[in-house]
Motif scaffolding. Structure first.
Motif, PDB file in Angstrom:
ATOM      1  N   GLU A   1       0.836  -1.192   0.000  1.00  0.00           N
ATOM      2  CA  GLU A   1       0.000   0.000   0.000  1.00  0.00           C
ATOM      3  C   GLU A   1       0.875   1.248   0.000  1.00  0.00           C
ATOM      4  O   GLU A   1       1.861   1.337   0.730  1.00  0.00           O
ATOM      5  CB  GLU A   1      -0.902   0.002   1.231  1.00  0.00           C
ATOM      6  CG  GLU A   1      -1.863   1.181   1.263  1.00  0.00           C
ATOM      7  CD  GLU A   1      -2.685   1.193   2.542  1.00  0.00           C
ATOM      8  OE1 GLU A   1      -3.852   1.565   2.476  1.00  0.00           O
ATOM      9  OE2 GLU A   1      -2.134   0.843   3.598  1.00  0.00           O
ATOM     10  N   ARG A   2       0.508   2.220  -0.809  1.00  0.00           N
ATOM     11  CA  ARG A   2       1.257   3.475  -0.845  1.00  0.00           C
ATOM     12  C   ARG A   2       0.584   4.485   0.080  1.00  0.00           C
ATOM     13  O   ARG A   2      -0.588   4.810  -0.095  1.00  0.00           O
ATOM     14  CB  ARG A   2       1.335   4.005  -2.274  1.00  0.00           C
ATOM     15  CG  ARG A   2       2.146   3.108  -3.199  1.00  0.00           C
ATOM     16  CD  ARG A   2       2.477   3.803  -4.501  1.00  0.00           C
ATOM     17  NE  ARG A   2       1.284   4.101  -5.274  1.00  0.00           N
ATOM     18  CZ  ARG A   2       1.240   4.954  -6.295  1.00  0.00           C
ATOM     19  NH1 ARG A   2       2.322   5.609  -6.652  1.00  0.00           N
ATOM     20  NH2 ARG A   2       0.120   5.157  -6.953  1.00  0.00           N
ATOM     21  N   VAL A   3       1.348   4.988   1.030  1.00  0.00           N
ATOM     22  CA  VAL A   3       0.818   5.922   2.018  1.00  0.00           C
ATOM     23  C   VAL A   3       1.534   7.260   1.881  1.00  0.00           C
ATOM     24  O   VAL A   3       2.767   7.319   1.927  1.00  0.00           O
ATOM     25  CB  VAL A   3       0.995   5.378   3.448  1.00  0.00           C
ATOM     26  CG1 VAL A   3       0.506   6.401   4.469  1.00  0.00           C
ATOM     27  CG2 VAL A   3       0.261   4.056   3.604  1.00  0.00           C
ATOM     28  N   ALA A   4       0.755   8.313   1.693  1.00  0.00           N
ATOM     29  CA  ALA A   4       1.301   9.667   1.620  1.00  0.00           C
ATOM     30  C   ALA A   4       1.203  10.299   3.000  1.00  0.00           C
ATOM     31  O   ALA A   4       0.104  10.600   3.482  1.00  0.00           O
ATOM     32  CB  ALA A   4       0.543  10.486   0.590  1.00  0.00           C
ATOM     33  N   LYS A   5       2.343  10.472   3.654  1.00  0.00           N
ATOM     34  CA  LYS A   5       2.358  11.065   4.997  1.00  0.00           C
ATOM     35  C   LYS A   5       2.360  12.593   4.883  1.00  0.00           C
ATOM     36  O   LYS A   5       3.263  13.176   4.274  1.00  0.00           O
ATOM     37  CB  LYS A   5       3.598  10.611   5.764  1.00  0.00           C
ATOM     38  CG  LYS A   5       3.614   9.120   6.088  1.00  0.00           C
ATOM     39  CD  LYS A   5       4.856   8.775   6.893  1.00  0.00           C
ATOM     40  CE  LYS A   5       4.907   7.301   7.244  1.00  0.00           C
ATOM     41  NZ  LYS A   5       6.120   6.980   8.038  1.00  0.00           N
ATOM     42  N   VAL A   6       1.357  13.201   5.481  1.00  0.00           N
ATOM     43  CA  VAL A   6       1.225  14.659   5.445  1.00  0.00           C
ATOM     44  C   VAL A   6       1.216  15.187   6.871  1.00  0.00           C
ATOM     45  O   VAL A   6       0.385  14.775   7.690  1.00  0.00           O
ATOM     46  CB  VAL A   6      -0.079  15.081   4.721  1.00  0.00           C
ATOM     47  CG1 VAL A   6      -0.210  16.601   4.720  1.00  0.00           C
ATOM     48  CG2 VAL A   6      -0.100  14.530   3.301  1.00  0.00           C
ATOM     49  N   GLY A   7       2.143  16.078   7.184  1.00  0.00           N
ATOM     50  CA  GLY A   7       2.168  16.692   8.505  1.00  0.00           C
ATOM     51  C   GLY A   7       1.020  17.667   8.665  1.00  0.00           C
ATOM     52  O   GLY A   7       0.724  18.445   7.758  1.00  0.00           O
ATOM     53  N   LEU A   8       0.379  17.613   9.816  1.00  0.00           N
ATOM     54  CA  LEU A   8      -0.731  18.515  10.125  1.00  0.00           C
ATOM     55  C   LEU A   8      -0.378  19.227  11.420  1.00  0.00           C
ATOM     56  O   LEU A   8      -0.434  18.640  12.495  1.00  0.00           O
ATOM     57  CB  LEU A   8      -2.024  17.709  10.255  1.00  0.00           C
ATOM     58  CG  LEU A   8      -3.304  18.431  10.659  1.00  0.00           C
ATOM     59  CD1 LEU A   8      -3.559  19.627   9.753  1.00  0.00           C
ATOM     60  CD2 LEU A   8      -4.483  17.471  10.596  1.00  0.00           C
ATOM     61  N   VAL A   9       0.031  20.493  11.304  1.00  0.00           N
ATOM     62  CA  VAL A   9       0.513  21.241  12.471  1.00  0.00           C
ATOM     63  C   VAL A   9      -0.494  22.341  12.774  1.00  0.00           C
ATOM     64  O   VAL A   9      -0.502  23.392  12.133  1.00  0.00           O
ATOM     65  CB  VAL A   9       1.907  21.841  12.211  1.00  0.00           C
ATOM     66  CG1 VAL A   9       2.456  22.474  13.489  1.00  0.00           C
ATOM     67  CG2 VAL A   9       2.864  20.773  11.697  1.00  0.00           C
ATOM     68  N   GLN A  10      -1.368  22.056  13.726  1.00  0.00           N
ATOM     69  CA  GLN A  10      -2.408  23.011  14.084  1.00  0.00           C
ATOM     70  C   GLN A  10      -2.450  23.182  15.599  1.00  0.00           C
ATOM     71  O   GLN A  10      -2.282  22.216  16.347  1.00  0.00           O
ATOM     72  CB  GLN A  10      -3.778  22.532  13.579  1.00  0.00           C
ATOM     73  CG  GLN A  10      -3.864  22.358  12.073  1.00  0.00           C
ATOM     74  CD  GLN A  10      -3.703  23.651  11.304  1.00  0.00           C
ATOM     75  OE1 GLN A  10      -3.693  24.733  11.883  1.00  0.00           O
ATOM     76  NE2 GLN A  10      -3.546  23.552   9.992  1.00  0.00           N
ATOM     77  N   SER A  11      -2.695  24.412  16.030  1.00  0.00           N
ATOM     78  CA  SER A  11      -2.804  24.705  17.460  1.00  0.00           C
ATOM     79  C   SER A  11      -4.197  24.322  17.941  1.00  0.00           C
ATOM     80  O   SER A  11      -5.170  24.979  17.581  1.00  0.00           O
ATOM     81  CB  SER A  11      -2.567  26.196  17.718  1.00  0.00           C
ATOM     82  OG  SER A  11      -1.340  26.623  17.178  1.00  0.00           O
ATOM     83  N   THR A  12      -4.282  23.269  18.737  1.00  0.00           N
ATOM     84  CA  THR A  12      -5.560  22.899  19.323  1.00  0.00           C
ATOM     85  C   THR A  12      -5.609  23.245  20.807  1.00  0.00           C
ATOM     86  O   THR A  12      -6.609  23.007  21.481  1.00  0.00           O
ATOM     87  CB  THR A  12      -5.848  21.401  19.119  1.00  0.00           C
ATOM     88  OG1 THR A  12      -4.724  20.640  19.563  1.00  0.00           O
ATOM     89  CG2 THR A  12      -6.078  21.105  17.636  1.00  0.00           C
ATOM     90  N   THR A  13      -4.514  23.806  21.304  1.00  0.00           N
ATOM     91  CA  THR A  13      -4.459  24.454  22.615  1.00  0.00           C
ATOM     92  C   THR A  13      -3.685  25.760  22.414  1.00  0.00           C
ATOM     93  O   THR A  13      -3.102  25.984  21.352  1.00  0.00           O
ATOM     94  CB  THR A  13      -3.743  23.581  23.666  1.00  0.00           C
ATOM     95  OG1 THR A  13      -2.389  23.329  23.235  1.00  0.00           O
ATOM     96  CG2 THR A  13      -4.458  22.266  23.860  1.00  0.00           C
ATOM     97  N   GLY A  14      -3.687  26.612  23.447  1.00  0.00           N
ATOM     98  CA  GLY A  14      -2.905  27.839  23.340  1.00  0.00           C
ATOM     99  C   GLY A  14      -3.729  29.083  23.153  1.00  0.00           C
ATOM    100  O   GLY A  14      -3.367  29.967  22.375  1.00  0.00           O
TER     101      GLY A  14
END
Length: 385
Positions: free
Chosen positions: A30-43
């Motif tokens: 299986e080909r998996v495209a890893k995508v970083g998700l950098v979101q502030s859910t605190t702060g």
């Protein structure tokens, strides 16, 4: 133990190995495209935007994976909460790039964080799509940086011109946050727009992150008798200012004009009826009349039980844009090819409308002037805007 029982157990064990081996082989193929998700859910205020973006992006990835729209490539979001701390954002970017080997990053939530961390992605050749950074010059960090959030200098002049014509504004006061790149950038854009329209600037007040009492600033502004108060603030601070302005008896005829960061559903939860009449500008609102927008709103409401805001919409389109670039590149490892395919996308039919990239890799979606309805807790299209 009998030979027959031993044989049967060995067969079962071998069968288990075969099943595991088969699953492993499938996973490896299986080909998996890893995508970083950098979101502030605190702060603090940042979490108001980051949570909406995270949820919308995860919704988009779930839909895309379920439909197998990438020809056998599965999208995997690796989410990290930076807590609205730019130092943490830098650390997260380093881990995503060096250890997790992501092929793209969506985020971060704050412009402050983008200026600190995006250069790492630029140097590594990892495309980034921002969906809430509106400070000027974010995409000038490099040619791997894109954004679906229209920068303040492409929005606010239209908003201010509308307010001046609609309300006959001549005298304005400004209030802004000192220690955030987004609010400082918004304030600079607002001052220039005020000067360009030759309005009288009767006062400027400021505050620092974490402040909750704005009565001193508002008392000074009230004494200056402006026609409008311009906010270079995040949503949480904007809500407090609106509430406290009404509590101090600032005339309802005084118009509040906000920046892009004020466009959050949480503004109404925090400000209530005090948000009535605030004027802002955006590329989208929940009542936008298009089939894709309506489908997105319905899907978001079904999954999360709430109405999405502009940051969710921008995050959703960012997710679909990076997915389309991955599909065209037909690769889960070649981030430079994915960047090039992303840059080639034109006439993209998104939730925000149909748009392309401009020369600075900002989207070309049309700006809409919106009015806050604090009673219904929504933004609506400004009449005759």
């Amino acid at each position: 133990m009998s030979f027959g029982l031993m044989s049967r157990r060995r067969v079962l064990a071998l069968g288990g190995v075969a099943v595991l081996s088969g699953s492993s082989a499938f996973a490896q193929s299986e080909r998996v495209a890893k995508v970083g998700l950098v979101q502030s859910t605190t702060g603090g205020s940042a979490a108001l935007y980051g949570t909406e973006q995270k949820q919308a992006i995860e919704l988009a990835f779930a839909e895309l994976n379920a439909g197998n729209t990438l020809n056998g490539i599965r999208l995997q979001a690796l989410h990290s909460d930076d807590g609205a701390d730019r130092g943490q954002t830098v650390n997260i970017f380093q881990r995503l790039i060096r250890q997790d080997k992501v092929i793209a990053i969506l985020g971060p939530t704050l412009s402050n964080s983008a200026f600190a961390a995006d250069p790492l992605a630029q140097q590594a050749g990892i495309p980034v799509i921002a969906s809430s950074n509106t400070a000027p010059n974010v995409t000038k960090i490099g040619d791997f940086i894109f954004r679906t959030s229209v920068p303040e200098d492409q929005v606010f002049p239209t908003v201010l011109s509308y307010a001046v014509k609609k309300h006959g504004i001549k005298r304005v006061a400004l209030i802004y946050g000192l220690d955030d790149a987004l609010t400082r950038g918004a304030h600079d854009v607002q001052k220039k727009a005020v000067a360009d329209l030759k309005l009288e600037q009767v006062g400027i007040e400021s505050y620092q992150r974490g402040d909750v009492d704005f009565s001193a600033q508002l008392t000074k502004i009230r004494a200056q008798n402006p026609d409008a108060i311009i906010l270079g603030t995040l949503a949480e601070e904007a809500a407090a200012i609106l509430r406290q302005a009404r509590q101090l008896g600032i005339d309802n005829k005084i118009v509040f004009i906000g920046c892009n960061a004020n466009i959050s559903a949480k503004l109404f939860e925090l400000a209530g009826p005090a948000a009535n009449g605030i004027i802002v500008g955006a590329t989208w609102f929940a009542g936008y009349d298009s089939p894709r927008s309506k489908a997105f709103v319905a899907a978001y409401q079904k999954r999360y039980g709430s109405t999405p805001d502009i940051y969710a919409a921008q995050g959703y389109d960012a997710a679909h844009l990076i997915a389309e670039a991955i599909r065209r590149a037909d690769s889960v490892t070649d981030s430079k090819l994915i960047r090039n395919k992303l840059a080639e996308i034109t006439d993209f039919d998104g939730v925000l409308g149909k748009f392309s990239w401009n020369a600075d890799r900002d989207i070309t979606a049309q700006v809409k002037v919106l009015i806050g309805d604090g009673n219904s807790k929504i933004f609506v299209a400004a009449p005759t805007a």
